[in-house]
Design a protein around this motif. Sequence first.
Motif, PDB file in Angstrom:
ATOM      1  N   GLU A   1       0.817  -1.215   0.000  1.00 50.47           N
ATOM      2  CA  GLU A   1       0.000   0.000   0.000  1.00 50.47           C
ATOM      3  C   GLU A   1       0.849   1.262   0.000  1.00 50.47           C
ATOM      4  O   GLU A   1       0.454   2.281  -0.554  1.00 50.47           O
ATOM      5  N   ASP A   2       2.024   1.213   0.612  1.00 52.51           N
ATOM      6  CA  ASP A   2       2.876   2.390   0.736  1.00 52.51           C
ATOM      7  C   ASP A   2       4.035   2.400  -0.259  1.00 52.51           C
ATOM      8  O   ASP A   2       4.797   3.360  -0.303  1.00 52.51           O
ATOM      9  N   PHE A   3       4.179   1.344  -1.042  1.00 57.99           N
ATOM     10  CA  PHE A   3       5.340   1.225  -1.911  1.00 57.99           C
ATOM     11  C   PHE A   3       5.417   2.346  -2.941  1.00 57.99           C
ATOM     12  O   PHE A   3       6.487   2.920  -3.159  1.00 57.99           O
ATOM     13  N   ASP A   4       4.318   2.669  -3.588  1.00 54.22           N
ATOM     14  CA  ASP A   4       4.343   3.711  -4.616  1.00 54.22           C
ATOM     15  C   ASP A   4       4.782   5.056  -4.040  1.00 54.22           C
ATOM     16  O   ASP A   4       5.564   5.777  -4.653  1.00 54.22           O
ATOM     17  N   ASP A   5       4.273   5.390  -2.853  1.00 51.81           N
ATOM     18  CA  ASP A   5       4.654   6.653  -2.218  1.00 51.81           C
ATOM     19  C   ASP A   5       6.133   6.650  -1.835  1.00 51.81           C
ATOM     20  O   ASP A   5       6.837   7.640  -2.039  1.00 51.81           O
ATOM     21  N   ALA A   6       6.614   5.541  -1.287  1.00 45.38           N
ATOM     22  CA  ALA A   6       8.021   5.441  -0.903  1.00 45.38           C
ATOM     23  C   ALA A   6       8.916   5.548  -2.131  1.00 45.38           C
ATOM     24  O   ALA A   6       9.954   6.220  -2.107  1.00 45.38           O
ATOM     25  N   ARG A   7       8.502   4.884  -3.213  1.00 47.61           N
ATOM     26  CA  ARG A   7       9.273   4.929  -4.446  1.00 47.61           C
ATOM     27  C   ARG A   7       9.294   6.339  -5.032  1.00 47.61           C
ATOM     28  O   ARG A   7      10.329   6.831  -5.466  1.00 47.61           O
ATOM     29  N   LYS A   8       8.158   7.027  -5.000  1.00 43.23           N
ATOM     30  CA  LYS A   8       8.101   8.396  -5.512  1.00 43.23           C
ATOM     31  C   LYS A   8       8.962   9.332  -4.669  1.00 43.23           C
ATOM     32  O   LYS A   8       9.685  10.178  -5.196  1.00 43.23           O
ATOM     33  N   ASP A   9       8.899   9.178  -3.344  1.00 40.99           N
ATOM     34  CA  ASP A   9       9.730  10.011  -2.465  1.00 40.99           C
ATOM     35  C   ASP A   9      11.212   9.786  -2.757  1.00 40.99           C
ATOM     36  O   ASP A   9      11.998  10.741  -2.813  1.00 40.99           O
ATOM     37  N   LEU A  10      11.593   8.533  -2.930  1.00 48.40           N
ATOM     38  CA  LEU A  10      12.984   8.212  -3.237  1.00 48.40           C
ATOM     39  C   LEU A  10      13.372   8.783  -4.595  1.00 48.40           C
ATOM     40  O   LEU A  10      14.446   9.372  -4.752  1.00 48.40           O
ATOM     41  N   PHE A  11      12.501   8.645  -5.583  1.00 50.63           N
ATOM     42  CA  PHE A  11      12.732   9.197  -6.923  1.00 50.63           C
ATOM     43  C   PHE A  11      12.960  10.703  -6.822  1.00 50.63           C
ATOM     44  O   PHE A  11      13.941  11.232  -7.359  1.00 50.63           O
ATOM     45  N   ASP A  12      12.082  11.411  -6.112  1.00 52.73           N
ATOM     46  CA  ASP A  12      12.197  12.868  -5.970  1.00 52.73           C
ATOM     47  C   ASP A  12      13.489  13.261  -5.257  1.00 52.73           C
ATOM     48  O   ASP A  12      14.169  14.203  -5.660  1.00 52.73           O
ATOM     49  N   PHE A  13      13.825  12.530  -4.194  1.00 56.49           N
ATOM     50  CA  PHE A  13      15.042  12.812  -3.434  1.00 56.49           C
ATOM     51  C   PHE A  13      16.281  12.678  -4.316  1.00 56.49           C
ATOM     52  O   PHE A  13      17.144  13.554  -4.345  1.00 56.49           O
ATOM     53  N   ILE A  14      16.360  11.585  -5.067  1.00 55.36           N
ATOM     54  CA  ILE A  14      17.525  11.363  -5.926  1.00 55.36           C
ATOM     55  C   ILE A  14      17.556  12.374  -7.065  1.00 55.36           C
ATOM     56  O   ILE A  14      18.612  12.919  -7.392  1.00 55.36           O
ATOM     57  N   GLN A  15      16.405  12.647  -7.666  1.00 58.50           N
ATOM     58  CA  GLN A  15      16.364  13.628  -8.752  1.00 58.50           C
ATOM     59  C   GLN A  15      16.843  14.998  -8.258  1.00 58.50           C
ATOM     60  O   GLN A  15      17.634  15.657  -8.927  1.00 58.50           O
TER      61      GLN A  15
ATOM     62  N   ASP B   1      13.642   7.020 -16.814  1.00 59.38           N
ATOM     63  CA  ASP B   1      13.918   5.618 -17.153  1.00 59.38           C
ATOM     64  C   ASP B   1      15.096   5.081 -16.347  1.00 59.38           C
ATOM     65  O   ASP B   1      15.073   3.941 -15.875  1.00 59.38           O
ATOM     66  N   LEU B   2      16.129   5.911 -16.187  1.00 58.29           N
ATOM     67  CA  LEU B   2      17.293   5.498 -15.406  1.00 58.29           C
ATOM     68  C   LEU B   2      16.904   5.236 -13.957  1.00 58.29           C
ATOM     69  O   LEU B   2      17.259   4.203 -13.387  1.00 58.29           O
ATOM     70  N   LEU B   3      16.160   6.144 -13.367  1.00 58.78           N
ATOM     71  CA  LEU B   3      15.755   5.940 -11.976  1.00 58.78           C
ATOM     72  C   LEU B   3      14.847   4.733 -11.836  1.00 58.78           C
ATOM     73  O   LEU B   3      14.957   3.974 -10.881  1.00 58.78           O
ATOM     74  N   TYR B   4      13.972   4.543 -12.812  1.00 55.78           N
ATOM     75  CA  TYR B   4      13.108   3.359 -12.750  1.00 55.78           C
ATOM     76  C   TYR B   4      13.955   2.092 -12.779  1.00 55.78           C
ATOM     77  O   TYR B   4      13.722   1.154 -12.027  1.00 55.78           O
ATOM     78  N   GLU B   5      14.977   2.100 -13.642  1.00 51.13           N
ATOM     79  CA  GLU B   5      15.873   0.946 -13.747  1.00 51.13           C
ATOM     80  C   GLU B   5      16.582   0.696 -12.411  1.00 51.13           C
ATOM     81  O   GLU B   5      16.703  -0.440 -11.968  1.00 51.13           O
ATOM     82  N   LEU B   6      17.035   1.762 -11.766  1.00 53.84           N
ATOM     83  CA  LEU B   6      17.810   1.616 -10.530  1.00 53.84           C
ATOM     84  C   LEU B   6      16.929   1.352  -9.316  1.00 53.84           C
ATOM     85  O   LEU B   6      17.310   0.603  -8.419  1.00 53.84           O
ATOM     86  N   ILE B   7      15.761   1.988  -9.260  1.00 53.79           N
ATOM     87  CA  ILE B   7      14.856   1.807  -8.122  1.00 53.79           C
ATOM     88  C   ILE B   7      13.994   0.576  -8.346  1.00 53.79           C
ATOM     89  O   ILE B   7      13.863  -0.265  -7.475  1.00 53.79           O
ATOM     90  N   GLY B   8      13.396   0.519  -9.534  1.00 55.80           N
ATOM     91  CA  GLY B   8      12.620  -0.640  -9.954  1.00 55.80           C
ATOM     92  C   GLY B   8      11.567  -1.113  -8.985  1.00 55.80           C
ATOM     93  O   GLY B   8      11.429  -0.623  -7.876  1.00 55.80           O
ATOM     94  N   SER B   9      10.810  -2.077  -9.424  1.00 58.07           N
ATOM     95  CA  SER B   9       9.801  -2.713  -8.598  1.00 58.07           C
ATOM     96  C   SER B   9       9.273  -3.916  -9.344  1.00 58.07           C
ATOM     97  O   SER B   9       8.948  -3.816 -10.522  1.00 58.07           O
ATOM     98  N   SER B  10       9.190  -5.011  -8.652  1.00 60.38           N
ATOM     99  CA  SER B  10       8.656  -6.198  -9.305  1.00 60.38           C
ATOM    100  C   SER B  10       7.138  -6.136  -9.413  1.00 60.38           C
ATOM    101  O   SER B  10       6.540  -6.898 -10.155  1.00 60.38           O
ATOM    102  N   ASN B  11       6.503  -5.222  -8.668  1.00 62.10           N
ATOM    103  CA  ASN B  11       5.051  -5.180  -8.710  1.00 62.10           C
ATOM    104  C   ASN B  11       4.497  -3.989  -9.501  1.00 62.10           C
ATOM    105  O   ASN B  11       3.337  -3.687  -9.421  1.00 62.10           O
TER     106      ASN B  11
END
Length: 102
Positions: free
Chosen positions: A33-47, A79-89
Amino acid sequence: MADLKERIKVWKDYIEENHNQNIKESLEGVDDEDFDDARKDLFDFIQNDVTNKFGYRVDDDHPHAVDQHTKEDQDAFGDLLYELIGSSNIDKDSGIRKKNER
């Protein structure tokens, strides 16, 4: 000014060197339930970190910048961040969460 392929390599090397631990720890133990938010926060932080490091606009002073004014750069960086962060779901092509098979 560096070409896009070279800039992607620089971004990737920087992210792998400086954020691999963040990537592992930020998504570890996060429920579905929280994965998308955590992934977005991480994406924003790295960007934010990468654009602060290399700049927001490609020019002679910032040859490896993530150019905020071009779709090509934004897509490549995403695309790069998606590759590095990724998600099997999450389906890579659509960005939509895959349905859990139970």
